[in-house]
Design an enzyme around this catalytic site. Structure first.
Site, PDB file in Angstrom:
ATOM      1  N   GLU A 171      18.860  -1.775   1.729  1.00  0.00           N
ATOM      2  CA  GLU A 171      19.643  -3.211   1.805  1.00  0.00           C
ATOM      3  C   GLU A 171      18.577  -4.117   1.062  1.00  0.00           C
ATOM      4  O   GLU A 171      17.457  -4.082   1.321  1.00  0.00           O
ATOM      5  CB  GLU A 171      20.011  -3.507   3.374  1.00  0.00           C
ATOM      6  CG  GLU A 171      20.530  -4.806   3.229  1.00  0.00           C
ATOM      7  CD  GLU A 171      20.820  -4.962   5.022  1.00  0.00           C
ATOM      8  OE1 GLU A 171      21.542  -6.133   5.105  1.00  0.00           O
ATOM      9  OE2 GLU A 171      20.385  -4.392   5.706  1.00  0.00           O
TER      10      GLU A 171
ATOM     11  N   GLY B 225       0.845  -1.162  -0.031  1.00  0.00           N
ATOM     12  CA  GLY B 225       0.023  -0.153  -0.126  1.00  0.00           C
ATOM     13  C   GLY B 225       0.647   1.350   0.007  1.00  0.00           C
ATOM     14  O   GLY B 225       0.487   2.186  -0.430  1.00  0.00           O
ATOM     15  N   MET B 226       2.015   1.332   0.535  1.00  0.00           N
ATOM     16  CA  MET B 226       2.988   2.393   0.920  1.00  0.00           C
ATOM     17  C   MET B 226       4.189   2.483  -0.343  1.00  0.00           C
ATOM     18  O   MET B 226       4.845   3.367  -0.198  1.00  0.00           O
ATOM     19  CB  MET B 226       3.344   2.398   1.999  1.00  0.00           C
ATOM     20  CG  MET B 226       2.454   3.113   2.978  1.00  0.00           C
ATOM     21  SD  MET B 226       1.391   4.347   2.422  1.00  0.00           S
ATOM     22  CE  MET B 226       2.788   5.660   2.483  1.00  0.00           C
TER      23      MET B 226
ATOM     24  N   LYS C   3      12.678   1.408  -3.248  1.00  0.00           N
ATOM     25  CA  LYS C   3      11.379   1.661  -2.992  1.00  0.00           C
ATOM     26  C   LYS C   3      10.940   2.917  -3.437  1.00  0.00           C
ATOM     27  O   LYS C   3      11.466   3.916  -3.309  1.00  0.00           O
ATOM     28  CB  LYS C   3      10.955   1.389  -1.364  1.00  0.00           C
ATOM     29  CG  LYS C   3       9.554   1.507  -0.972  1.00  0.00           C
ATOM     30  CD  LYS C   3       9.554   1.207   0.388  1.00  0.00           C
ATOM     31  CE  LYS C   3       8.060   1.205   0.925  1.00  0.00           C
ATOM     32  NZ  LYS C   3       7.907   1.084   2.450  1.00  0.00           N
TER      33      LYS C   3
ATOM     34  N   VAL D 189       8.521  -2.208  -4.381  1.00  0.00           N
ATOM     35  CA  VAL D 189       9.936  -2.248  -4.283  1.00  0.00           C
ATOM     36  C   VAL D 189      10.659  -2.996  -5.662  1.00  0.00           C
ATOM     37  O   VAL D 189       9.852  -3.904  -6.075  1.00  0.00           O
ATOM     38  CB  VAL D 189      10.178  -3.327  -3.298  1.00  0.00           C
ATOM     39  CG1 VAL D 189      11.567  -3.343  -2.922  1.00  0.00           C
ATOM     40  CG2 VAL D 189       9.632  -2.599  -1.808  1.00  0.00           C
TER      41      VAL D 189
ATOM     42  N   ASP E 186       3.810  -1.202  13.940  1.00  0.00           N
ATOM     43  CA  ASP E 186       3.111  -2.295  13.046  1.00  0.00           C
ATOM     44  C   ASP E 186       4.077  -3.362  12.925  1.00  0.00           C
ATOM     45  O   ASP E 186       4.584  -3.785  12.105  1.00  0.00           O
ATOM     46  CB  ASP E 186       3.160  -1.577  11.677  1.00  0.00           C
ATOM     47  CG  ASP E 186       2.313  -2.234  10.722  1.00  0.00           C
ATOM     48  OD1 ASP E 186       1.388  -3.097  11.318  1.00  0.00           O
ATOM     49  OD2 ASP E 186       2.368  -2.134   9.531  1.00  0.00           O
TER      50      ASP E 186
ATOM     51  N   ASP F 147      10.250  -1.742   7.511  1.00  0.00           N
ATOM     52  CA  ASP F 147       9.026  -0.724   7.468  1.00  0.00           C
ATOM     53  C   ASP F 147       8.610  -0.021   8.589  1.00  0.00           C
ATOM     54  O   ASP F 147       7.654  -0.424   9.456  1.00  0.00           O
ATOM     55  CB  ASP F 147       7.690  -1.681   6.761  1.00  0.00           C
ATOM     56  CG  ASP F 147       6.726  -0.571   6.458  1.00  0.00           C
ATOM     57  OD1 ASP F 147       6.815   0.491   6.552  1.00  0.00           O
ATOM     58  OD2 ASP F 147       5.409  -1.260   6.065  1.00  0.00           O
TER      59      ASP F 147
END
Length: 685
Positions: A91, A23-24, A42, A27, A135, A153
């Site tokens: 990384e 969703g964000m 990303k 990659v 999260d 994340d």
């Protein structure tokens, strides 16, 4: 984001292929054209370029993760923008996320503890910097092919309230709104519902203990393969998180020891004041369990291995009896206790609670029933030896024919030429096997296992009685030390703080050389720190200072310094002599200098230098503040703290050194929110 980016170049990264999307962001695998290495790139998904909140969240992930330098946190290489496209280089990892590894199945105990210990270390590093992940879940825990763990994340990360209040110089755009931790741009819950803490579910303020609850949910799932708070709707899941306790992991996976049940139960406390207070504490318990599990793996207790199935029989169902060979004595009694300790979790789980630990312990006390009749004793002359058994009558060497059944009441016929049939001689009494020798240490550990089994089954009062007796009977032993620590844990859990502290003091006095003395003192200091009375706060600071002096550079010293900082931040009137300035200063300054001295190359040191500079400026020591910022910028060039802009302001407005101010403004990076202002000031004459 379409795959037309494949083959394109963003900055000095050439995109090779797509690895995944969420969703964000999307990659990609990319080649670093400058350093010749492959990285994960990303980029924001399509349609996000006009969404300011998505952009800020993306930037926050870059700033937050880049401030953390830890082997169990994914390393951020850079953050930039190319033709309006934001991207984050990090990384490239080879392995799989934890959720793929689980797939509804529990992990092997040894692997689970190894993963858990590394995750705890990563969270400790983040929390030390005042950063909350918010999260923590299996999808954000990555296991590389070499077995190392990476926490991913930090897009939902935020500064903890205490840390945020101590950094008022930060630009408001870098802060996360209080309410943002609950709803995101689409009105959905930030974080994953099944792994939320009660305070997240309620929309309350969060702190590091929020991540520890989420981590406890992950621990439960690793141990059982099942969610701790299952439900088909959000309301059902929230109800479980807020109001219900999951069944102990050992009831779903019988290979789980009772100590792991205790760790998970503490991590999942609804009341965060009863939860683990730091990731370091949780990690220490996991590592201790990993050590103890490894030492026991594949080793059969000496007492148990010395007993054959015929020598001792334990029948477990309710109303059962225990039959033991007459020669077993006390040794067999100890073996039975060990058997109960080893099997209570499995047995109770399999029988659905049909018998309690108390019943099993009562069964162990049943008077042994002889399996072989003992020879009679000559009571008239006790010293006389027992009479020898009568010699059997001689039997002819000829084979003895099998008798035939009698017919019409007549005697059995005997073949001619054979000797008369004789009765088979009685067997000689078998001497009972000697009782197995059980060392005091082994006996103590067996009794400790029984107490732990009771704790795992919530028989806390009985366990406390057992633990106290172990401390009395085995002073200075490993079992005595463990009993004291476990007693303190139980007392603290039920709110008996004075008894908990007394147990810890006893542990420290009897085990002065034990490496866990630092943990014990730290726990006492944290208990005292929760008491809002001046004397208790003073005692807490004294204990924390002892830990820092006696165990420098250790994780316990790290935790002590952070706790000391919190106390001193709350009590701004505390003063100490600064070792550099030689004058009275806020006590927090001395603690910050100690952090820098004991942990010079860590992210914690970076944060301490930053705060020290702000504190020096607050007491009008601007030259020292400027020097501290110079050191911070030189030692941590990629820091996210606007060091160079602040330094320029001090030189320009406080020290009246325009040349040095321009040098500082010139070093403000392009991705800084103060870059435009720094350029404007550079352009002035």
């Amino acid at each position: 984001m379409s795959d037309t980016l494949i083959g394109q170049t963003l900055g000095h990264y050439r995109i090779i292929d797509r690895l995944g999307a969420g969703g964000m962001g999307v990659v990609y695998r990319a080649q670093d054209l400058k350093l010749g290495r492959q990285v994960a790139l990303k980029v924001l998904p399509a349609g996000s370029s006009d969404n300011q909140e998505a952009i800020e969240r993306f930037k926050r992930e870059a700033r937050t993760a880049s401030a953390l330098n830890h082997p169990n946190i994914c390393t951020i290489y850079g953050f930039d923008e190319h033709e309006g496209q934001l991207y984050l280089a990090m990384e490239l990892l080879d392995g799989e996320p934890l959720d793929s590894k689980l797939s509804g199945r529990p992990l092997d105990m040894r692997l689970m503890l190894e993963i858990a210990a590394q995750v705890a270390d990563a969270l400790d590093a983040a929390h030390t910097e005042g950063i909350l992940h918010r999260d923590v879940k299996p999808a954000n825990i990555f296991i590389t092919r070499r077995g190392s763990v990476k926490v991913l994340d930090f897009g939902l990360a935020k500064l903890s309230p205490e840390y945020r209040r101590s950094r008022r110089h930060l630009d408001a755009s870098h802060e996360t709104r209080i309410e943002e931790h609950f709803t995101s741009m689409a009105g959905t819950t930030v974080g994953t519902i099944a792994y939320m803490s009660p305070e997240q579910a309620r929309g309350d303020e969060v702190d590091p203990r929020t991540d520890l609850f989420s981590f406890g949910v992950v621990l439960y799932e690793m141990a059982t393969g099942r969610p701790s708070f299952p439900g088909s709707t959000t309301a059902v899941v929230f109800d479980g998180i807020l109001n219900r306790d999951p069944v102990p992991p050992s009831s779903l996976n019988t290979s789980i020891p009772g100590e792991f049940d205790r760790i998970v139960s503490k991590a999942l406390e609804k009341d965060r004041s009863l939860r683990y207070q730091t990731a370091a504490d949780l990690g220490a318990d996991l590592k201790r369990l990993r050590r103890d599990s490894a030492s026991r793996q594949g080793v059969i207790p000496a007492a148990a291995s010395a007993i054959s199935p015929d020598a001792a029989t334990v029948v477990l169902p309710s109303g059962s009896q225990v039959a033991v060979g007459s020669g077993a004595g006390l040794g067999v009694g100890v073996v039975i206790i060990a058997a109960i300790a080893a099997g209570v979790g499995t047995y109770v789980a399999n029988r659905g609670g049909e018998s309690t630990v108390t019943e099993l312990a009562q069964q162990a006390a049943v008077t042994p029933t002889p399996l072989v009749e003992s020879p009679a004793v000559n009571t008239a002359n006790p010293a006389a030896p027992p009479p020898a058994p009568a010699a059997p009558p001689a039997v002819a060497p000829a084979a003895i024919a099998k008798p035939t059944a009698p017919v019409n009441g007549t005697a059995t016929a005997r073949p001619t030429g054979t000797a008369p049939a004789t009765a088979k001689p009685a067997a000689k009494p078998v001497a009972p096997a000697p009782a197995p020798v059980v060392s005091r240490d082994a006996e103590a550990m067996q009794r400790l296992e029984v107490a732990r089994a009771k704790v795992a089954n919530n028989l806390n009062d009985q366990a406390l009685v057992d633990l106290k007796q172990i401390m009395v009977d085995y002073p200075g032993s490993r079992a005595g030390a463990e009993a004291a620590l476990l007693s303190a844990e139980l007392y603290e859990k039920v709110g008996r703080t004075d008894d908990a502290m007394a147990a810890l003091v006893e542990f420290e006095s009897r085990n002065a050389g034990d490496r866990r003395t630092a943990d014990s003192k730290l726990r006492r200091a944290m208990m005292l720190g929760r008491v809002r009375q001046p004397r208790a706060q003073f005692q807490a600071r004294e204990l924390l200072g002892e830990i820092v002096r006696e165990f420098p550079g250790t994780p316990q010293a790290n935790a002590a310094l952070n706790t000391k900082l919190k106390i001193e931040t709350d009590r701004k009137n505390l003063k100490e002599i600064d070792p550099v300035l030689k004058v009275d200063v806020p006590a927090v300054m001395v603690t910050l200098r100690t952090i820098i001295e004991q942990f010079p190359e860590t992210p914690q040191s970076m944060a301490a230098r930053n705060r020290l500079a702000a504190t020096l400026s607050a007491i009008d020591r601007h030259a020292e503040a400027a020097q501290t910022l110079e050191d911070l910028g030189a030692r941590f060039p990629g820091n996210p703290m606007e060091v160079w802009f602040r330094l320029g302001e001090i030189y320009e407005r406080r020290l009246n050194e325009p040349a040095k101010a321009k040098e500082a403004y010139a070093k403000v990076p392009q991705d800084s929110s103060r870059y435009a202002e720094a350029q404007r000031r550079l352009s002035r004459r």
